[in-house]
Scaffold this motif. Sequence first.
Motif, PDB file in Angstrom:
ATOM      1  N   GLY A  86      -9.882   1.298  -0.206  1.00 60.31           N
ATOM      2  CA  GLY A  86      -9.973   0.915  -1.615  1.00 60.31           C
ATOM      3  C   GLY A  86      -8.932  -0.128  -1.986  1.00 60.31           C
ATOM      4  N   PHE A  87      -7.709   0.072  -1.471  1.00 63.98           N
ATOM      5  CA  PHE A  87      -6.609  -0.851  -1.756  1.00 63.98           C
ATOM      6  C   PHE A  87      -6.920  -2.248  -1.201  1.00 63.98           C
ATOM      7  CE2 PHE A  87      -2.657  -2.893  -0.449  1.00 63.98           C
ATOM      8  CZ  PHE A  87      -1.922  -2.882  -1.644  1.00 63.98           C
ATOM      9  N   LEU A  88      -7.430  -2.292   0.011  1.00 68.68           N
ATOM     10  CA  LEU A  88      -7.713  -3.580   0.649  1.00 68.68           C
ATOM     11  C   LEU A  88      -8.903  -4.285  -0.001  1.00 68.68           C
ATOM     12  CD1 LEU A  88      -7.191  -2.627   4.415  1.00 68.68           C
ATOM     13  CD2 LEU A  88      -5.677  -3.994   2.981  1.00 68.68           C
ATOM     14  N   SER A  89      -9.912  -3.517  -0.440  1.00 66.16           N
ATOM     15  CA  SER A  89     -11.093  -4.132  -1.052  1.00 66.16           C
ATOM     16  C   SER A  89     -10.745  -4.749  -2.409  1.00 66.16           C
ATOM     17  CB  SER A  89     -12.210  -3.103  -1.221  1.00 66.16           C
ATOM     18  OG  SER A  89     -11.821  -2.101  -2.128  1.00 66.16           O
ATOM     19  N   ARG A  90      -9.633  -4.305  -3.003  1.00 64.78           N
ATOM     20  CA  ARG A  90      -9.158  -4.866  -4.266  1.00 64.78           C
ATOM     21  C   ARG A  90      -8.843  -6.336  -4.139  1.00 64.78           C
ATOM     22  NH1 ARG A  90      -3.732  -2.253  -6.166  1.00 64.78           N
ATOM     23  NH2 ARG A  90      -3.239  -3.775  -4.601  1.00 64.78           N
ATOM     24  N   ASP A  91      -8.217  -6.708  -2.923  1.00 67.52           N
ATOM     25  CA  ASP A  91      -7.752  -8.082  -2.734  1.00 67.52           C
ATOM     26  C   ASP A  91      -8.868  -9.017  -2.280  1.00 67.52           C
ATOM     27  OD1 ASP A  91      -5.269  -7.206  -3.395  1.00 67.52           O
ATOM     28  OD2 ASP A  91      -4.651  -6.838  -1.306  1.00 67.52           O
ATOM     29  N   SER A  92      -9.979  -8.444  -1.783  1.00 68.17           N
ATOM     30  CA  SER A  92     -11.018  -9.301  -1.220  1.00 68.17           C
ATOM     31  C   SER A  92     -11.924  -9.855  -2.311  1.00 68.17           C
ATOM     32  CB  SER A  92     -11.820  -8.547  -0.191  1.00 68.17           C
ATOM     33  OG  SER A  92     -12.357  -7.369  -0.758  1.00 68.17           O
ATOM     34  N   PHE A 143       0.834  -1.205   0.000  1.00 73.46           N
ATOM     35  CA  PHE A 143       0.000   0.000   0.000  1.00 73.46           C
ATOM     36  C   PHE A 143       0.871   1.258   0.000  1.00 73.46           C
ATOM     37  CE2 PHE A 143      -1.920   3.377   2.627  1.00 73.46           C
ATOM     38  CZ  PHE A 143      -2.917   3.783   1.746  1.00 73.46           C
ATOM     39  N   LEU A 144       1.909   1.259   0.850  1.00 69.89           N
ATOM     40  CA  LEU A 144       2.784   2.428   0.915  1.00 69.89           C
ATOM     41  C   LEU A 144       3.464   2.686  -0.425  1.00 69.89           C
ATOM     42  CD1 LEU A 144       4.393   1.957   4.460  1.00 69.89           C
ATOM     43  CD2 LEU A 144       2.560   3.527   3.804  1.00 69.89           C
ATOM     44  N   GLY A 145       3.692   1.626  -1.178  1.00 72.95           N
ATOM     45  CA  GLY A 145       4.309   1.760  -2.499  1.00 72.95           C
ATOM     46  C   GLY A 145       3.418   2.467  -3.507  1.00 72.95           C
ATOM     47  N   THR A 146       2.108   2.531  -3.212  1.00 72.94           N
ATOM     48  CA  THR A 146       1.170   3.199  -4.135  1.00 72.94           C
ATOM     49  C   THR A 146       1.038   4.687  -3.844  1.00 72.94           C
ATOM     50  OG1 THR A 146      -0.786   2.836  -2.733  1.00 72.94           O
ATOM     51  CG2 THR A 146      -0.191   1.061  -4.283  1.00 72.94           C
ATOM     52  N   LEU A 147       1.619   5.156  -2.732  1.00 68.89           N
ATOM     53  CA  LEU A 147       1.460   6.563  -2.346  1.00 68.89           C
ATOM     54  C   LEU A 147       2.372   7.473  -3.163  1.00 68.89           C
ATOM     55  CD1 LEU A 147       1.351   6.282   1.570  1.00 68.89           C
ATOM     56  CD2 LEU A 147      -0.563   6.264  -0.040  1.00 68.89           C
ATOM     57  N   THR A 148       1.937   8.716  -3.321  1.00 66.00           N
ATOM     58  CA  THR A 148       2.790   9.723  -3.958  1.00 66.00           C
ATOM     59  C   THR A 148       3.887  10.120  -2.991  1.00 66.00           C
ATOM     60  OG1 THR A 148       1.520  11.588  -3.113  1.00 66.00           O
ATOM     61  CG2 THR A 148       0.784  10.634  -5.223  1.00 66.00           C
ATOM     62  N   VAL A 149       4.869  10.871  -3.473  1.00 66.46           N
ATOM     63  CA  VAL A 149       5.991  11.304  -2.622  1.00 66.46           C
ATOM     64  C   VAL A 149       5.483  12.131  -1.444  1.00 66.46           C
ATOM     65  CG1 VAL A 149       8.105  12.671  -2.556  1.00 66.46           C
ATOM     66  CG2 VAL A 149       7.618  11.239  -4.533  1.00 66.46           C
ATOM     67  N   SER A 150       4.554  13.069  -1.712  1.00 63.93           N
ATOM     68  CA  SER A 150       4.065  13.928  -0.627  1.00 63.93           C
ATOM     69  C   SER A 150       3.216  13.136   0.366  1.00 63.93           C
ATOM     70  CB  SER A 150       3.268  15.118  -1.171  1.00 63.93           C
ATOM     71  OG  SER A 150       2.084  14.666  -1.793  1.00 63.93           O
ATOM     72  N   GLU A 151       2.412  12.150  -0.146  1.00 61.01           N
ATOM     73  CA  GLU A 151       1.608  11.309   0.759  1.00 61.01           C
ATOM     74  C   GLU A 151       2.516  10.453   1.643  1.00 61.01           C
ATOM     75  OE1 GLU A 151      -2.488  10.605  -1.847  1.00 61.01           O
ATOM     76  OE2 GLU A 151      -0.724   9.326  -2.196  1.00 61.01           O
ATOM     77  N   ARG A 152       3.583   9.918   1.047  1.00 61.30           N
ATOM     78  CA  ARG A 152       4.507   9.085   1.822  1.00 61.30           C
ATOM     79  C   ARG A 152       5.223   9.933   2.870  1.00 61.30           C
ATOM     80  NH1 ARG A 152       6.740   3.813   1.743  1.00 61.30           N
ATOM     81  NH2 ARG A 152       7.752   3.756   3.787  1.00 61.30           N
ATOM     82  N   ALA A 153       5.603  11.163   2.520  1.00 55.31           N
ATOM     83  CA  ALA A 153       6.256  12.060   3.482  1.00 55.31           C
ATOM     84  C   ALA A 153       5.301  12.364   4.635  1.00 55.31           C
ATOM     85  CB  ALA A 153       6.697  13.345   2.798  1.00 55.31           C
TER      86      ALA A 153
END
Length: 199
Positions: A193-199, A146-156
């Motif tokens: 949203g990310f988690l519902s993708r896998d379910s 999930f963290l890999g999907t974040l933008t640079v500013s979101e991750r910061a």
Amino acid sequence: MRSSVNPDPENVQDRESLAADYELAQRCAYGEVAAWEELYHQYHDRLLASIQTLLTVHQADPSLAEEIAARVWYALVENDGKLLLNYNPKRGASLMTYMRVLAKDLLRRHYRSERRRQDRERAVMSSRPSSHSQELDHSANTLDEFLGTLTVSERAFYDECLVSSGAANASSLECSASTIWQRTHRLYKRMLGFLSRDS
């Protein structure tokens, strides 16, 4: 003619010391407050040193020595000092020796109790299904994905405001309380949203 033999001064001193110990123990058992104070002042430091000597075999833990000493004093005071009535100087042991034996017994009980606790913990750990650790690994992997999907500013924002001590780092990102709430809410919705993708 009978020869007069002088008594051994050490034996006389030992007998007097044991008699004094017995008298002090009896006074404590009969509720004399001054006797309890005398017993404590006379024996506490020696008792503590004796327990620390016993601990060096296993572990030099000053807090454990204090705890065992406190248990000795509690055992002596409990039931109005009844335990002190068991002290018998005719066995040739001083009151200090009597207290040391009591400390040794309490220490043995402490170690037995610790062993039982550790055994119970091991049993609980071994009875867990192997999937338990796999679930933890899967959760950690999912978060990394999930963290890999974040933008640079979101991750910061995640690293500096959510994971670290938020209040201290929020100022470096110049975020107000309402901005922090809004960005956290957005990340939360993205994660759902990310988690519902896998379910």
